[in-house]
Design a protein around this motif. Structure first.
Motif, mmCIF file in Angstrom:
data_model
loop_
_atom_site.group_PDB
_atom_site.id
_atom_site.type_symbol
_atom_site.label_atom_id
_atom_site.label_comp_id
_atom_site.label_asym_id
_atom_site.label_seq_id
_atom_site.Cartn_x
_atom_site.Cartn_y
_atom_site.Cartn_z
ATOM 1 N N PRO A 72 0.811 -1.233 0.000
ATOM 2 C CA PRO A 72 0.000 0.000 0.000
ATOM 3 C C PRO A 72 0.837 1.272 0.000
ATOM 4 C CG PRO A 72 -0.939 -1.594 1.514
ATOM 5 C CD PRO A 72 0.374 -2.161 1.057
ATOM 6 N N ALA A 73 2.014 1.230 0.645
ATOM 7 C CA ALA A 73 2.878 2.419 0.652
ATOM 8 C C ALA A 73 3.376 2.724 -0.759
ATOM 9 C CB ALA A 73 4.058 2.192 1.593
ATOM 10 N N VAL A 74 3.693 1.665 -1.525
ATOM 11 C CA VAL A 74 4.153 1.848 -2.903
ATOM 12 C C VAL A 74 3.053 2.476 -3.751
ATOM 13 C CG1 VAL A 74 5.036 0.681 -4.947
ATOM 14 C CG2 VAL A 74 5.710 -0.116 -2.686
ATOM 15 N N LEU A 75 1.874 1.900 -3.685
ATOM 16 C CA LEU A 75 0.761 2.391 -4.500
ATOM 17 C C LEU A 75 0.262 3.744 -4.018
ATOM 18 C CD1 LEU A 75 -1.173 -0.994 -4.801
ATOM 19 C CD2 LEU A 75 0.334 0.048 -6.493
ATOM 20 N N LEU A 76 0.356 3.964 -2.718
ATOM 21 C CA LEU A 76 -0.099 5.235 -2.153
ATOM 22 C C LEU A 76 0.783 6.380 -2.615
ATOM 23 C CD1 LEU A 76 -2.171 6.449 -0.171
ATOM 24 C CD2 LEU A 76 -0.516 6.082 1.649
ATOM 25 N N GLY A 77 2.107 6.181 -2.581
ATOM 26 C CA GLY A 77 3.018 7.234 -3.010
ATOM 27 C C GLY A 77 3.118 7.367 -4.514
ATOM 28 N N GLY A 78 2.912 6.271 -5.232
ATOM 29 C CA GLY A 78 3.069 6.282 -6.690
ATOM 30 C C GLY A 78 4.083 5.232 -7.101
ATOM 31 N N LEU A 79 3.746 4.429 -8.098
ATOM 32 C CA LEU A 79 4.592 3.307 -8.488
ATOM 33 C C LEU A 79 5.975 3.730 -8.972
ATOM 34 C CD1 LEU A 79 2.111 0.916 -10.338
ATOM 35 C CD2 LEU A 79 3.492 0.372 -8.336
ATOM 36 N N VAL B 169 -9.124 5.523 -5.279
ATOM 37 C CA VAL B 169 -10.403 5.919 -5.871
ATOM 38 C C VAL B 169 -10.351 7.372 -6.290
ATOM 39 C CG1 VAL B 169 -12.833 6.365 -5.346
ATOM 40 C CG2 VAL B 169 -11.814 4.171 -4.736
ATOM 41 N N ILE B 170 -9.721 8.204 -5.459
ATOM 42 C CA ILE B 170 -9.639 9.636 -5.753
ATOM 43 C C ILE B 170 -8.509 9.940 -6.737
ATOM 44 C CG2 ILE B 170 -9.279 11.913 -4.732
ATOM 45 C CD1 ILE B 170 -10.431 10.780 -2.121
ATOM 46 N N ARG B 171 -7.352 9.283 -6.535
ATOM 47 C CA ARG B 171 -6.188 9.533 -7.393
ATOM 48 C C ARG B 171 -5.529 8.191 -7.729
ATOM 49 N NH1 ARG B 171 -3.032 13.863 -8.828
ATOM 50 N NH2 ARG B 171 -0.812 13.480 -9.110
ATOM 51 N N PRO B 172 -5.943 7.533 -8.807
ATOM 52 C CA PRO B 172 -5.481 6.168 -9.119
ATOM 53 C C PRO B 172 -3.983 6.040 -9.297
ATOM 54 C CG PRO B 172 -7.398 6.757 -10.433
ATOM 55 C CD PRO B 172 -6.962 8.006 -9.742
ATOM 56 N N GLU B 173 -3.297 7.096 -9.727
ATOM 57 C CA GLU B 173 -1.850 7.014 -9.942
ATOM 58 C C GLU B 173 -1.056 7.220 -8.662
ATOM 59 O OE1 GLU B 173 -3.194 11.233 -10.866
ATOM 60 O OE2 GLU B 173 -3.875 9.185 -11.237
#
Length: 411
Positions: free
Chosen positions: A346-353, A396-400
């Motif tokens: 989740p930290a990876v996806l939360l910050g951006g791949l 949901v709000i910011r997919p990237e």
């Protein structure tokens, strides 16, 4: 009416998001009010410390994805086997000279032949490789009697040096082997194939770890003090007390192992950021991450750069694994450590791949979310579930992700 809704869809969405946020705040406010200020501050500090370790885990995943486009599901298994390698070099009374020589030789050969096997024909490269092998073997096996004194400082336990160089050598070898024999042959193939290979690698590495070290947890105390009864190390249990009575009305207690792990994690993160940003190799990695074909067309050796990337990511995994065990209250090293990486996803996806700074921010947010959920609901289930809830809401709000780039394909 339908046309009006379509024209104002964005405003309606943000209104619903705001309403949902207000409902969540109203739901959590009474729970927060029941907690003492000291508990809130302690949980926040612990969350930041935990987030630092998650940030290093996320960084290793991000740099692989950034360079090759592969989401590495084997990162947790790489953490596990690297931590067990550190355990062996740190705890064994004596290190096998033959085993260390074989490990050093294999690693140096893999490094030198990353571009081509013909590199070994160069006399200068060959002599440098032999010198490196000898130096690594000495650093992995040599332990002076009575410790070592440097500038008035005495290091009684030389196992640190053996473990540092031994685990780093083994970790780099693992990363290079994975890149050479599993990822490199899949260049040009669908990304899904490489992702599935990383899933298979996770199971293989887990099996190898179990065969070598077994399934029973191992005690690994890296932030501790000598124990007169056992002759080993005992975890530092005395916290650092900061007198903030005049300001906050209560003192702040800081767990020393968690603080040390956080400091090391931030040093590692800052070191990689400087390396990635200001060195020629870092510049080449950035160019490769943008477009491999374009980078190769201007003379960059993409295969070498990818191998370097996997080697660095493996070292990141090893550091994160050791810090995770060292910061835990139990100091127990087991095969379950591989699942910590799943909690860092989740930290990876939360910050951006593809965002290195996003890995740091995502890791800190993840750590804070876990500790606050544990504080509010007094349940490990809540702390395990909360990061994924936050992740779902953000995507949901910011997919990237918070710092990810939105790429638009034009046809």
């Amino acid at each position: 009416m339908a046309q009006l809704l379509r024209e104002n869809r964005r405003y309606i969405q943000w209104f619903l998001y705001l309403a949902a946020a207000i409902v969540v705040v109203m739901w959590l406010s009474p729970l927060v009010a029941l907690k003492t200020p000291s508990r809130i501050v302690q949980s926040t500090i612990n969350g930041i410390f935990l987030g630092g370790i998650y940030a290093v885990i996320a960084l290793g995943i991000v740099i692989i994805n950034k360079a090759s486009g592969v989401f590495n599901f084997a990162h947790g298994a790489m953490m596990m086997i690297s931590a067990f390698a550190f355990f062996s070099f740190f705890t064994l009374a004596s290190i096998s000279l033959v085993g260390s020589l074989v490990l050093a030789t294999a690693t140096v050969i893999m490094v030198v032949t990353t571009g081509s096997w013909s590199a070994l024909r160069n006399p200068r490269v060959l002599l440098g490789s032999i010198a490196t092998i000898i130096a690594l073997t000495i650093l992995m096996t040599f332990r002076p009697e009575g410790g070592l004194s440097i500038g008035g400082f005495t290091f009684d336990n030389m196992h640190w040096i053996n473990a540092l160089f031994g685990a780093s050598t083994a970790t780099v070898l693992i990363g290079l082997l994975i890149e050479r024999f599993t990822i490199r042959p899949l260049i040009g193939q669908p990304i899904f194939a490489a992702v599935m290979v990383t899933l298979a690698l996770a199971e293989i590495l887990a099996g190898i770890t179990t065969l070598i070290w077994g399934t029973q947890p191992k005690a690994l105390t890296i932030f501790g003090t000598p124990n007169a009864f056992t002759g080993g190390m005992a975890r530092i249990t005395t916290p650092i007390v900061i007198d903030t009575n005049a300001l906050l009305g209560f003192p702040i207690n800081i767990d020393q192992p968690r603080l040390f792990a956080f400091i090391i994690a931030m040093i590692v993160f800052a070191g990689f950021f400087i390396f990635f940003r200001y060195t020629n190799i870092g510049l080449a990695m950035r160019a490769t991450s943008e477009d491999q074909q374009l980078a190769e067309s201007v003379g960059l050796r993409v295969r070498v750069i990818l191998a370097v990337t996997w080697g660095i990511a493996s070292v990141m995994a090893g550091i994160a694994g050791v810090l995770q065990v060292g910061a835990s209250d139990s100091n127990a090293l087991s095969t379950d450590i591989q699942f910590v990486a799943l909690r860092a996803f989740p930290a990876v996806l939360l910050g951006g791949l593809e965002s290195i700074s996003g890995a740091l921010v995502g890791g800190i947010i993840l750590g804070l979310t876990e500790e606050w959920a544990k504080m509010l609901f007094n349940s490990d289930v809540a702390s395990n579930m909360a990061p994924y809830v936050v992740l779902m809401l953000v995507l949901v709000i910011r997919p990237e992700g918070l710092f990810g780039e939105k790429r638009i394909e034009r046809i």
